[in-house]
Design an enzyme around this catalytic site. Structure first.
Site, PDB file in Angstrom:
ATOM      1  N   VAL A   1    -102.975  -7.581  31.679  1.00 36.14           N
ATOM      2  CA  VAL A   1    -101.716  -7.608  30.931  1.00 36.14           C
ATOM      3  C   VAL A   1    -101.911  -7.165  29.493  1.00 36.14           C
ATOM      4  O   VAL A   1    -101.326  -6.182  29.044  1.00 36.14           O
ATOM      5  CB  VAL A   1    -101.074  -9.014  30.962  1.00 36.14           C
ATOM      6  CG1 VAL A   1     -99.847  -9.067  30.057  1.00 36.14           C
ATOM      7  CG2 VAL A   1    -100.693  -9.381  32.384  1.00 36.14           C
TER       8      VAL A   1
ATOM      9  N   LYS B   1     -96.724  -5.426  33.940  1.00 33.02           N
ATOM     10  CA  LYS B   1     -97.270  -6.514  33.128  1.00 33.02           C
ATOM     11  C   LYS B   1     -96.321  -7.714  33.064  1.00 33.02           C
ATOM     12  O   LYS B   1     -96.763  -8.857  33.165  1.00 33.02           O
ATOM     13  CB  LYS B   1     -97.588  -5.989  31.730  1.00 33.02           C
ATOM     14  CG  LYS B   1     -98.721  -4.979  31.710  1.00 33.02           C
ATOM     15  CD  LYS B   1     -98.912  -4.353  30.343  1.00 33.02           C
ATOM     16  CE  LYS B   1    -100.050  -3.338  30.346  1.00 33.02           C
ATOM     17  NZ  LYS B   1    -100.199  -2.666  29.041  1.00 33.02           N
TER      18      LYS B   1
END
Length: 414
Positions: free
Chosen positions: A126, A199
């Site tokens: 992420v 993400k």
């Protein structure tokens, strides 16, 4: 002694090797024993000092009982998923930076890790070098997460920063990003919002315990943002950022999740995040807003997060059961057309002189914005709390009166 294998010797994979070799003493002191790379899987040949570690056959890794951790940094879903799945089934922990893999197959791989008493870690998927998975899972565990929102893509943030501060047109800023290596030759994954979508899906799944798939999330990129929009945003003390966000809607027991360009106040903690940096805001019911900031990509920042996961697994005696979510095959994301939001709108017309009256008849009370050198036939305004579907219907009414909407950007409160 902990022996690991690295799948892929690209930017991140070579960074993992570099960090483990360069910080060998520090890592060994942290873990309490040696960590060595035994195998590297790649179909290409490399003229490097450790060329003897390379293999083109995954079975050399899979069937080696000495290898206890597999680092997957290949990218994409296939064959990455098959390789990660096989490693877990052979009771080898897996560490990955692969956001597409985690966003689409995270629930299955986490479950498989638990069944085989190993771990599946993905801190780098992420925020790159920004720690966010472990803080959300551990440090903020006492909170109910109300919202997560962030600037999740450095390429788009770089482009928007150039547009905001240097009045550089989108196309020119994109070319600069490509020249500097921030954007790929095909930049669509970044500028169309798909990277940010993957993400925010991972963060949504982690925060709320259910699989959120990218195809369920409305995603809009920044290619339609213009310098005129940037000027109007400035006129209302805002900046434009590409925001990925998720919020639990308790009254409906569903998620509001989206990736879109947004006007956010200059007073927001996210507004000052510029250039290729990323920022992630987590809004907890006890902590309120907590922001994580740093470089969201790059060889060594991303590889650093990967190696940190390797170290954490090496220090563990058992599976981390708290890091999990489930795929219940239910779409928990509310249809974005049913959501209410504030909007910035820019219109133009050559057909009528009483345009403000027409706008008021359609949208009710609005707040008008101005900019330098504003054309006589251009108007920009803010609308409060309108449903997306309602907005679409009203936009068609304006169009029937020869008033065309040239820009529509959400206004978010972060």
């Amino acid at each position: 002694m902990i022996k690991i294998a690295v799948l892929g010797h690209g930017v991140v994979g070579s960074g993992v090797v570099e960090i483990i070799e360069k910080n060998k003493q520090h890592i060994e002191k942290n873990v309490g024993e040696k960590i060595i790379i035994k195998r590297i899987l790649d179909l290409r040949d490399f003229d490097v000092p450790y060329a003897n570690l390379f293999t083109k056959d995954y079975d050399d890794i899979l069937n080696d009982d000495e290898i206890s951790i597999v680092v997957e940094v290949m990218g994409g879903v296939h064959p990455a998923y098959d390789f990660a799945k096989a490693a877990l089934e052979h009771q080898k922990s897996v560490v990955t930076s692969n956001k597409e893999l985690v966003a689409t197959k995270g629930a299955q791989l986490l479950q498989l890790a638990k069944e085989n008493h190993v771990n599946f870690y993905f801190e780098a998927s992420v925020g790159g070098g920004i720690p966010i998975i472990r803080p959300m899972n551990n440090c903020l565990a006492a909170n109910r997460i109300k919202e997560v929102a962030g600037i999740l893509n450095g390429t788009t943030n770089f482009i928007l920063t150039k547009m905001i501060h240097e009045q550089m047109p989108f196309d020119e800023a994109l070319k600069m990003a490509q020249h500097l290596g921030y954007a790929e030759r095909d930049p669509s994954a970044d500028i169309d919002g798909h990277d940010s979508c993957r993400k925010i899906c991972i963060l949504a799944s982690l925060a709320y315990g259910v699989q959120v798939n990218p195809e369920q999330v409305y995603t809009e990129g920044i290619s339609k943002v213009t310098l005129e929009d940037v000027e109007y945003a400035n006129a209302c003390d805002c900046v434009i950022k590409l925001i990925g966000y998720v919020k639990w809607l308790e009254e409906d027991n569903t998620l509001s999740c989206m990736v879109c360009p947004a006007l956010i106040s200059k007073q927001s903690q996210l507004a000052g995040i510029e250039d290729v940096f990323n920022g992630i805001l987590v809004r907890g019911d006890m902590t309120d807003d907590v922001v994580f900031y740093g470089k969201g990509a790059g060889k060594l920042p991303t590889a650093s997060a990967v190696v940190a996961d390797v170290i954490d697994i090496a220090k563990r005696d058992k599976t981390n059961h708290s890091l999990t979510w489930v795929d219940d095959k239910i779409n928990h994301v509310m249809d974005y057309r049913k959501l209410n939001a504030d909007y910035y709108v820019r219109v133009c017309t050559d057909a009528i002189s009483d345009i403000k009256e027409q706008i008021s008849q359609v949208f009710g009370e609005v707040t008008y914005l101005t900019r330098n050198h504003q054309p006589e036939n251009e108007y920009a305004f803010l609308i409060k709390n309108i449903c997306e579907q309602d907005f679409t219907d009203k936009a068609q009414k304006l169009s029937a009166q020869h008033i065309e909407i040239t820009s529509k950007i959400r206004v978010l409160n972060y």
